[in-house]
Design a protein around this motif. Structure first.
Motif, PDB file in Angstrom:
ATOM      1  N   ALA A  20      -6.365  19.662  -4.707  1.00  0.00           N
ATOM      2  CA  ALA A  20      -6.512  18.796  -5.882  1.00  0.00           C
ATOM      3  C   ALA A  20      -7.108  17.437  -5.547  1.00  0.00           C
ATOM      4  O   ALA A  20      -7.508  16.696  -6.447  1.00  0.00           O
ATOM      5  CB  ALA A  20      -5.157  18.614  -6.577  1.00  0.00           C
ATOM      6  N   GLY A  21      -7.152  17.078  -4.268  1.00  0.00           N
ATOM      7  CA  GLY A  21      -7.774  15.813  -3.879  1.00  0.00           C
ATOM      8  C   GLY A  21      -6.806  14.672  -3.644  1.00  0.00           C
ATOM      9  O   GLY A  21      -7.206  13.504  -3.707  1.00  0.00           O
ATOM     10  N   LYS A  22      -5.551  14.978  -3.346  1.00  0.00           N
ATOM     11  CA  LYS A  22      -4.553  13.927  -3.153  1.00  0.00           C
ATOM     12  C   LYS A  22      -4.928  12.988  -2.012  1.00  0.00           C
ATOM     13  O   LYS A  22      -4.806  11.761  -2.140  1.00  0.00           O
ATOM     14  CB  LYS A  22      -3.177  14.549  -2.906  1.00  0.00           C
ATOM     15  N   THR A  23      -5.367  13.548  -0.894  1.00  0.00           N
ATOM     16  CA  THR A  23      -5.707  12.716   0.256  1.00  0.00           C
ATOM     17  C   THR A  23      -6.889  11.800  -0.047  1.00  0.00           C
ATOM     18  O   THR A  23      -6.853  10.600   0.235  1.00  0.00           O
ATOM     19  CB  THR A  23      -6.031  13.597   1.476  1.00  0.00           C
ATOM     20  N   THR A  24      -7.925  12.350  -0.649  1.00  0.00           N
ATOM     21  CA  THR A  24      -9.107  11.553  -1.001  1.00  0.00           C
ATOM     22  C   THR A  24      -8.750  10.413  -1.935  1.00  0.00           C
ATOM     23  O   THR A  24      -9.167   9.260  -1.729  1.00  0.00           O
ATOM     24  CB  THR A  24     -10.168  12.443  -1.656  1.00  0.00           C
ATOM     25  N   GLN A  25      -7.984  10.715  -2.969  1.00  0.00           N
ATOM     26  CA  GLN A  25      -7.627   9.691  -3.945  1.00  0.00           C
ATOM     27  C   GLN A  25      -6.703   8.640  -3.346  1.00  0.00           C
ATOM     28  O   GLN A  25      -6.815   7.449  -3.661  1.00  0.00           O
ATOM     29  CB  GLN A  25      -6.996  10.340  -5.181  1.00  0.00           C
ATOM     30  N   ALA A  26      -5.794   9.054  -2.473  1.00  0.00           N
ATOM     31  CA  ALA A  26      -4.897   8.094  -1.825  1.00  0.00           C
ATOM     32  C   ALA A  26      -5.676   7.159  -0.912  1.00  0.00           C
ATOM     33  O   ALA A  26      -5.406   5.951  -0.860  1.00  0.00           O
ATOM     34  CB  ALA A  26      -3.815   8.836  -1.045  1.00  0.00           C
ATOM     35  N   GLU A  27      -6.644   7.694  -0.195  1.00  0.00           N
ATOM     36  CA  GLU A  27      -7.478   6.855   0.677  1.00  0.00           C
ATOM     37  C   GLU A  27      -8.230   5.800  -0.126  1.00  0.00           C
ATOM     38  O   GLU A  27      -8.267   4.617   0.259  1.00  0.00           O
ATOM     39  CB  GLU A  27      -8.476   7.731   1.440  1.00  0.00           C
ATOM     40  N   ARG A  28      -8.821   6.218  -1.232  1.00  0.00           N
ATOM     41  CA  ARG A  28      -9.575   5.268  -2.066  1.00  0.00           C
ATOM     42  C   ARG A  28      -8.646   4.222  -2.688  1.00  0.00           C
ATOM     43  O   ARG A  28      -8.990   3.031  -2.748  1.00  0.00           O
ATOM     44  CB  ARG A  28     -10.319   6.023  -3.167  1.00  0.00           C
ATOM     45  N   LEU A  29      -7.483   4.678  -3.117  1.00  0.00           N
ATOM     46  CA  LEU A  29      -6.538   3.750  -3.732  1.00  0.00           C
ATOM     47  C   LEU A  29      -6.010   2.750  -2.704  1.00  0.00           C
ATOM     48  O   LEU A  29      -5.837   1.559  -3.010  1.00  0.00           O
ATOM     49  CB  LEU A  29      -5.384   4.541  -4.350  1.00  0.00           C
ATOM     50  N   GLU A  30      -5.776   3.212  -1.491  1.00  0.00           N
ATOM     51  CA  GLU A  30      -5.324   2.314  -0.426  1.00  0.00           C
ATOM     52  C   GLU A  30      -6.356   1.211  -0.180  1.00  0.00           C
ATOM     53  O   GLU A  30      -5.993   0.024  -0.056  1.00  0.00           O
ATOM     54  CB  GLU A  30      -5.095   3.110   0.852  1.00  0.00           C
ATOM     55  N   GLN A  31      -7.620   1.575  -0.107  1.00  0.00           N
ATOM     56  CA  GLN A  31      -8.673   0.585   0.132  1.00  0.00           C
ATOM     57  C   GLN A  31      -8.731  -0.434  -1.007  1.00  0.00           C
ATOM     58  O   GLN A  31      -8.869  -1.642  -0.779  1.00  0.00           O
ATOM     59  CB  GLN A  31     -10.013   1.296   0.292  1.00  0.00           C
ATOM     60  N   TRP A  32      -8.624   0.063  -2.226  1.00  0.00           N
ATOM     61  CA  TRP A  32      -8.708  -0.819  -3.398  1.00  0.00           C
ATOM     62  C   TRP A  32      -7.528  -1.779  -3.450  1.00  0.00           C
ATOM     63  O   TRP A  32      -7.695  -2.977  -3.692  1.00  0.00           O
ATOM     64  CB  TRP A  32      -8.758   0.053  -4.653  1.00  0.00           C
ATOM     65  N   LEU A  33      -6.327  -1.270  -3.203  1.00  0.00           N
ATOM     66  CA  LEU A  33      -5.140  -2.133  -3.208  1.00  0.00           C
ATOM     67  C   LEU A  33      -5.212  -3.163  -2.092  1.00  0.00           C
ATOM     68  O   LEU A  33      -4.861  -4.338  -2.286  1.00  0.00           O
ATOM     69  CB  LEU A  33      -3.874  -1.286  -3.067  1.00  0.00           C
ATOM     70  N   GLY A  34      -5.675  -2.728  -0.919  1.00  0.00           N
ATOM     71  CA  GLY A  34      -5.814  -3.664   0.189  1.00  0.00           C
ATOM     72  C   GLY A  34      -6.794  -4.782  -0.127  1.00  0.00           C
ATOM     73  O   GLY A  34      -6.568  -5.944   0.228  1.00  0.00           O
ATOM     74  N   ASP A 198     -14.874   9.867  -8.633  1.00  0.00           N
ATOM     75  CA  ASP A 198     -14.921   8.479  -9.090  1.00  0.00           C
ATOM     76  C   ASP A 198     -14.195   8.311 -10.423  1.00  0.00           C
ATOM     77  O   ASP A 198     -13.512   7.301 -10.644  1.00  0.00           O
ATOM     78  CB  ASP A 198     -16.369   8.012  -9.235  1.00  0.00           C
ATOM     79  N   VAL A 199     -14.348   9.281 -11.302  1.00  0.00           N
ATOM     80  CA  VAL A 199     -13.681   9.222 -12.605  1.00  0.00           C
ATOM     81  C   VAL A 199     -12.173   9.330 -12.420  1.00  0.00           C
ATOM     82  O   VAL A 199     -11.388   8.606 -13.047  1.00  0.00           O
ATOM     83  CB  VAL A 199     -14.192  10.353 -13.524  1.00  0.00           C
ATOM     84  N   VAL A 200     -11.754  10.245 -11.557  1.00  0.00           N
ATOM     85  CA  VAL A 200     -10.325  10.397 -11.263  1.00  0.00           C
ATOM     86  C   VAL A 200      -9.761   9.092 -10.715  1.00  0.00           C
ATOM     87  O   VAL A 200      -8.705   8.626 -11.132  1.00  0.00           O
ATOM     88  CB  VAL A 200     -10.108  11.544 -10.255  1.00  0.00           C
ATOM     89  N   GLN A 201     -10.481   8.477  -9.795  1.00  0.00           N
ATOM     90  CA  GLN A 201     -10.004   7.237  -9.199  1.00  0.00           C
ATOM     91  C   GLN A 201      -9.902   6.116 -10.217  1.00  0.00           C
ATOM     92  O   GLN A 201      -8.953   5.320 -10.189  1.00  0.00           O
ATOM     93  CB  GLN A 201     -10.928   6.809  -8.057  1.00  0.00           C
ATOM     94  N   GLU A 202     -10.837   6.032 -11.125  1.00  0.00           N
ATOM     95  CA  GLU A 202     -10.788   5.004 -12.170  1.00  0.00           C
ATOM     96  C   GLU A 202      -9.526   5.129 -13.006  1.00  0.00           C
ATOM     97  O   GLU A 202      -8.879   4.122 -13.329  1.00  0.00           O
ATOM     98  CB  GLU A 202     -12.023   5.112 -13.065  1.00  0.00           C
ATOM     99  N   ARG A 203      -9.163   6.348 -13.360  1.00  0.00           N
ATOM    100  CA  ARG A 203      -7.956   6.561 -14.157  1.00  0.00           C
ATOM    101  C   ARG A 203      -6.711   6.177 -13.366  1.00  0.00           C
ATOM    102  O   ARG A 203      -5.777   5.574 -13.905  1.00  0.00           O
ATOM    103  CB  ARG A 203      -7.859   8.018 -14.592  1.00  0.00           C
TER     104      ARG A 203
END
Length: 214
Positions: A20-34, A198-203
């Motif tokens: 489902a892409g959990k790892t990919t989305q977590a990596e992107r979210l970590e970068q954004w939060l940082g 990218d759409v998933v990450q935006e949400r």
């Protein structure tokens, strides 16, 4: 500071089926939060500690037989140690914990798909975690056939013990996740994981921003 006014961090979990892409989305979210000044702790269950990594080898990669109840209790043991040594201290420090899988996975896989009883597994898991509840759970929902195809493409048809279960097993898991999300809409964000990454990450970012004030 959390939304309840206390000087603590946040506990965010990502759930969903394989691929489902959990790892990919977590990596992107970590970068954004940082980038927005948050300290982030990325972790997973099982395997977020040295003890958890050994348990992960048993429940996911050891080809010997593990009975369903033993499997559930091994996950609970990992959870008890992981929450006490990683998750709770990080939240107390004010960090954002991003975790791949938590209690909802145990309920879906062992409680429902393994037939051990959702209430039984949640009760054991809540006890193991000493009541530690996520502030937000992101459910990446994806058609089982798409998820399995993604895993096969990434790893060349090398599946772990749970991934190797029949498609009907994974369909049951998917529905269990959706049922939990329907029962707790205040905690869950359900995202269509078939959408572009990218759409998933935006949400996800929109929900997380509302939670942490990023």
């Amino acid at each position: 500071m959390s939304t309840d006014g206390t000087d603590r961090g946040w506990f965010i979990t990502l759930e969903g089926g394989d691929g489902a892409g959990k790892t990919t989305q977590a990596e992107r979210l970590e970068q954004w939060l940082g980038a927005h000044g948050h300290r982030v702790v990325r972790t997973r269950e099982p395997g977020g500690t040295d003890l958890g990594q050994r348990i992960r080898e048993i429940v996911l990669h050891d080809r010997g037989h593990v009975t369903p109840r033993a499997e559930a209790l091994l996950y609970a043991a990992d959870r008890a140690h992981h929450v006490e040594t990683v998750v709770r201290p990080a939240v107390a420090r004010g960090d954002v914990v991003l975790q791949d899988r938590y209690i909802d996975s145990s309920v879906a896989y062992q409680g429902v798909a393994r037939g051990l009883g959702a209430d039984h597994i949640r009760s054991v898991s809540d006890w193991a975690a000493d009541g530690m509840t996520p502030d937000l759970t992101v459910l990446l929902d994806l058609d089982v056939s798409i998820g399995r195809a993604r895993v096969a493409s990434a790893r060349g048809d090398v599946f772990d013990r749970l991934e190797s279960e029949a498609a009907t097993f994974h369909e049951t898991v998917r529905q269990a996740f959706l049922d939990m999300a329907s029962a707790e809409p205040q905690r869950f964000l359900v995202v269509d994981a078939a959408e572009p990454a990218d759409v998933v990450q935006e949400r996800i970012r929109a929900a997380v921003a509302a939670l942490v004030g990023a």
